[in-house]
Design an enzyme around this catalytic site. Structure first.
Site, PDB file in Angstrom:
ATOM      1  N   GLN A 158      39.037  31.758  49.049  1.00 21.65           N
ATOM      2  CA  GLN A 158      38.437  33.029  49.472  1.00 21.65           C
ATOM      3  C   GLN A 158      37.282  33.387  48.534  1.00 21.65           C
ATOM      4  OE1 GLN A 158      40.826  36.808  50.665  1.00 21.65           O
ATOM      5  NE2 GLN A 158      40.536  37.015  48.474  1.00 21.65           N
ATOM      6  N   TYR A 201      34.930  35.996  47.731  1.00 19.19           N
ATOM      7  CA  TYR A 201      34.419  37.376  47.794  1.00 19.19           C
ATOM      8  C   TYR A 201      33.774  37.779  46.467  1.00 19.19           C
ATOM      9  CZ  TYR A 201      37.249  38.273  52.056  1.00 19.19           C
ATOM     10  OH  TYR A 201      37.803  38.254  53.298  1.00 19.19           O
ATOM     11  N   SER A 202      34.575  37.731  45.370  1.00 17.39           N
ATOM     12  CA  SER A 202      34.101  38.251  44.079  1.00 17.39           C
ATOM     13  C   SER A 202      32.925  37.436  43.557  1.00 17.39           C
ATOM     14  CB  SER A 202      35.224  38.200  43.046  1.00 17.39           C
ATOM     15  OG  SER A 202      36.350  38.865  43.530  1.00 17.39           O
ATOM     16  N   GLU A 228      46.032  40.220  54.082  1.00 21.15           N
ATOM     17  CA  GLU A 228      46.396  39.890  52.698  1.00 21.15           C
ATOM     18  C   GLU A 228      47.476  40.847  52.203  1.00 21.15           C
ATOM     19  OE1 GLU A 228      43.035  39.631  50.106  1.00 21.15           O
ATOM     20  OE2 GLU A 228      44.223  38.835  48.449  1.00 21.15           O
ATOM     21  N   GLU A 241      43.349  50.712  39.313  1.00 15.48           N
ATOM     22  CA  GLU A 241      42.476  51.900  39.357  1.00 15.48           C
ATOM     23  C   GLU A 241      41.963  52.109  40.787  1.00 15.48           C
ATOM     24  OE1 GLU A 241      42.181  49.471  37.084  1.00 15.48           O
ATOM     25  OE2 GLU A 241      42.772  50.524  35.266  1.00 15.48           O
TER      26      GLU A 241
HETATM   27  C1  FAD Z   1      44.675  36.109  39.553  1.00  9.81           C
HETATM   28  C2  FAD Z   1      43.410  36.453  40.252  1.00  9.81           C
HETATM   29  C3  FAD Z   1      43.016  35.741  41.371  1.00  9.81           C
HETATM   30  C4  FAD Z   1      41.843  36.055  42.043  1.00  9.81           C
HETATM   31  N1  FAD Z   1      41.454  35.307  43.130  1.00  9.81           N
HETATM   32  C5  FAD Z   1      40.326  35.618  43.774  1.00  9.81           C
HETATM   33  C6  FAD Z   1      39.893  34.835  44.901  1.00  9.81           C
HETATM   34  O1  FAD Z   1      40.532  33.866  45.296  1.00  9.81           O
HETATM   35  N2  FAD Z   1      38.730  35.170  45.510  1.00  9.81           N
HETATM   36  C7  FAD Z   1      37.976  36.239  45.106  1.00  9.81           C
HETATM   37  O2  FAD Z   1      36.968  36.505  45.737  1.00  9.81           O
HETATM   38  N3  FAD Z   1      38.339  36.982  44.024  1.00  9.81           N
HETATM   39  C8  FAD Z   1      39.479  36.695  43.347  1.00  9.81           C
HETATM   40  N4  FAD Z   1      39.871  37.434  42.250  1.00  9.81           N
HETATM   41  C9  FAD Z   1      38.973  38.476  41.752  1.00  9.81           C
HETATM   42  C10 FAD Z   1      39.470  39.892  42.001  1.00  9.81           C
HETATM   43  O3  FAD Z   1      39.389  40.201  43.365  1.00  9.81           O
HETATM   44  C11 FAD Z   1      38.634  40.824  41.120  1.00  9.81           C
HETATM   45  O4  FAD Z   1      38.913  40.503  39.770  1.00  9.81           O
HETATM   46  C12 FAD Z   1      38.954  42.276  41.359  1.00  9.81           C
HETATM   47  O5  FAD Z   1      38.533  42.674  42.643  1.00  9.81           O
HETATM   48  C13 FAD Z   1      38.276  43.183  40.302  1.00  9.81           C
HETATM   49  O6  FAD Z   1      36.924  42.920  40.233  1.00  9.81           O
HETATM   50  P1  FAD Z   1      36.217  42.587  38.827  1.00  9.81           P
HETATM   51  O7  FAD Z   1      37.038  41.573  38.111  1.00  9.81           O
HETATM   52  O8  FAD Z   1      34.794  42.269  39.085  1.00  9.81           O
HETATM   53  O9  FAD Z   1      36.323  43.935  37.991  1.00  9.81           O
HETATM   54  P2  FAD Z   1      35.347  45.178  38.104  1.00  9.81           P
HETATM   55  O10 FAD Z   1      35.185  45.593  39.513  1.00  9.81           O
HETATM   56  O11 FAD Z   1      34.103  44.890  37.308  1.00  9.81           O
HETATM   57  O12 FAD Z   1      36.195  46.294  37.360  1.00  9.81           O
HETATM   58  C14 FAD Z   1      36.276  46.349  35.913  1.00  9.81           C
HETATM   59  C15 FAD Z   1      37.207  47.535  35.579  1.00  9.81           C
HETATM   60  O13 FAD Z   1      36.618  48.757  36.082  1.00  9.81           O
HETATM   61  C16 FAD Z   1      37.547  49.418  36.941  1.00  9.81           C
HETATM   62  N5  FAD Z   1      36.819  50.034  38.057  1.00  9.81           N
HETATM   63  C17 FAD Z   1      35.869  49.459  38.838  1.00  9.81           C
HETATM   64  N6  FAD Z   1      35.436  50.327  39.776  1.00  9.81           N
HETATM   65  C18 FAD Z   1      36.157  51.470  39.603  1.00  9.81           C
HETATM   66  C19 FAD Z   1      36.180  52.719  40.266  1.00  9.81           C
HETATM   67  N7  FAD Z   1      35.401  52.962  41.321  1.00  9.81           N
HETATM   68  N8  FAD Z   1      37.064  53.653  39.827  1.00  9.81           N
HETATM   69  C20 FAD Z   1      37.882  53.419  38.754  1.00  9.81           C
HETATM   70  N9  FAD Z   1      37.882  52.238  38.081  1.00  9.81           N
HETATM   71  C21 FAD Z   1      37.040  51.286  38.485  1.00  9.81           C
HETATM   72  C22 FAD Z   1      38.474  48.322  37.464  1.00  9.81           C
HETATM   73  O14 FAD Z   1      39.726  48.859  37.837  1.00  9.81           O
HETATM   74  C23 FAD Z   1      38.577  47.416  36.242  1.00  9.81           C
HETATM   75  O15 FAD Z   1      39.547  47.921  35.340  1.00  9.81           O
HETATM   76  C24 FAD Z   1      41.033  37.126  41.562  1.00  9.81           C
HETATM   77  C25 FAD Z   1      41.430  37.845  40.434  1.00  9.81           C
HETATM   78  C26 FAD Z   1      42.600  37.513  39.774  1.00  9.81           C
HETATM   79  C27 FAD Z   1      42.993  38.302  38.554  1.00  9.81           C
END
Ligand code: FAD
Length: 388
Positions: A121, A123-124, A239, A370
């Site tokens: 997947q 997305y990120s 999901e 969050e």
């Molecule tokens: C085990 C694991 C597997 C994963 N597998 C996949 C995958 O297969 N495909 C994929 O696409 N992604 C995957 N991910 C990524 C995951 O979807 C992202 O890590 C997640 O959506 C958070 O995005 P970020 O890491 O960019 O953090 P950020 O969005 O940068 O956030 C950083 C911090 O800020 C906080 N924050 C951000 N926005 C807000 C808000 N509006 N209000 C309050 N707090 C906020 C967050 O809670 C976090 O603590 C995976 C992640 C993990 C840990």
């Protein structure tokens, strides 16, 4: 709810014998390994247990959703591993069945059914996580399709995948969720580079994907060009549903393991009483998770999406799970600092360490705590909307 009890009885027998066979090669502490999960995927494919609710024309059994749920519940209760292609089984396949053309279904469903094509997947991105609509990976029209450039990150199993379903910006200058397309990208195509990321557990299940003029043919866009957001949101609901179910059910067996560990721990009575109190508290939380699961499953079986209930479930489950493994690690005492090794000598401490470390990711994956709190605050409690 209609359930096919004959099918479930046969499945139970099948699970008993196949899990016993699997355990001769991979003990329960190795359930998370790629090898074990691949083997389990293969067994499910060979027994035609992948496509329970798919239409018969695509090789499915057309069983009711209630039976599908009961089957997944059975697997989780019996400690079955997560099959390696579960992203395809529970997220991509239902999305494809809903939005795909007949040609797309005929092209992609057989590889999922027989286990030859693993999906990931996409997305990120390095600058796009919680706010998924700010996708930067873009595609521009080329003579024979679309040329994709950009980066995806944290992509689970990209190093094993033949295909990636990804959100890509196809309308230059478009903002937020407009102008995104849901692309099915061939991971073996030219211009697709996969770089594994090592995690604190020592494993490398996640990856960064770099797209450098990777070609996507026009027939590999799911739904209309520019309407990817709608499809990604539907996929996210899947999901939250079946994909998530086994992990939640597993929580109850993890609580039982914690109770057994406490019963066996040689602790002074005062310390034992404190930990018993913590376990009781976790038991109460697990009960709340159980009620939420039941409610969510009822919704899914009636054809609804989990919605806000899914957000609350994800939030409670992930935080309770972290606390269960924190306490398991504490009960290990000095053994908790033993480094995992491969000779099996410290199999139990190693597996507790692994689950503890892994559980830290649960409050991030599929939407951070969050973000779940924002959803609950805004949609359920009617608090002012987050403008971040
Ligand atoms: C085990 C694991 C597997 C994963 N597998 C996949 C995958 O297969 N495909 C994929 O696409 N992604 C995957 N991910 C990524 C995951 O979807 C992202 O890590 C997640 O959506 C958070 O995005 P970020 O890491 O960019 O953090 P950020 O969005 O940068 O956030 C950083 C911090 O800020 C906080 N924050 C951000 N926005 C807000 C808000 N509006 N209000 C309050 N707090 C906020 C967050 O809670 C976090 O603590 C995976 C992640 C993990 C840990």
């Amino acid at each position: 709810m209609i359930r096919n009890d004959h099918f479930l009885k046969d499945s139970e027998d099948w699970l008993i014998s196949n899990l016993a066979a699997l355990r001769t090669r991979y003990p329960a502490t190795e359930s998370h390994t790629q090898e074990c999960r691949k083997e389990w995927n293969r067994r499910l494919c060979e027994a035609a247990l992948i496509a329970l609710s798919w239409p018969k024309e695509y090789g499915g059994r057309e069983l009711p959703t209630a039976t599908l749920i009961a089957f997944h519940e059975l697997c989780a209760r019996m400690g079955a591993p997560q099959p390696i292609n579960s992203i395809a089984h529970s997220i991509l396949a239902p999305t494809l069945l809903r939005f795909g053309t007949p040609e797309q279904k005929s092209r992609f469903l057989p590889g999922i059914l027989n286990g030859t094509e693993i999906w990931c997947q996409g997305y990120s991105e390095p600058l796009t996580g919680s706010d998924l609509s700010s996708v930067h990976t873009r595609a521009r029209p080329a003579s024979d399709g679309w040329e994709v450039n950009g980066r995806k990150i944290w992509t689970t199993q990209a190093h094993l995948a033949k295909w990636c379903f990804a959100l890509v910006r196809t309308e230059p200058g478009s903002k937020a969720h407009r102008g995104l397309s849901f692309m099915l990208i061939d991971m073996e195509a030219q211009g697709v580079l996969v770089e594994p990321i090592r995690q604190m557990t020592g494993e490398a299940d996640y990856n960064e994907i770099v797209f450098e003029a990777a070609l996507v043919t026009p027939d590999n866009i799911l739904g209309a060009t520019g309407e990817g957001w709608k499809i990604a949101m539907a996929a996210a609901e899947y999901e939250r549903g079946i994909y998530f179910l086994p992990r939640v059910i597993q929580l109850e067996s993890e609580l039982e393991q914690l109770k057994a560990a406490l019963a066996q721990a040689a602790l002074p009575p005062s310390e034992h009483a404190i930990h018993s109190h913590r376990v009781q508290n976790l038991e109460d939380q697990c009960q709340i998770v159980r009620w939420r699961v039941d409610r969510m499953l009822q919704q899914v079986a009636q054809g609804d999406t989990p919605g806000i209930n899914g957000a609350m479930l994800k939030l409670t489950w992930s935080e309770v799970r972290q606390r269960i493994w924190e306490l398991r690690l504490e009960l290990l005492g000095e053994q908790a600092i033993i480094a995992p090794n491969s000779n099996g000598e410290y199999a139990v401490p190693s597996s507790v360490q692994r689950e503890f470390l892994w559980s830290r990711a649960e409050t991030i994956v599929a939407g951070t705590s969050e973000i779940q709190r924002n959803i609950v605050g805004e949609r359920l409690l009617g608090l002012p909307k987050d403008k971040a």
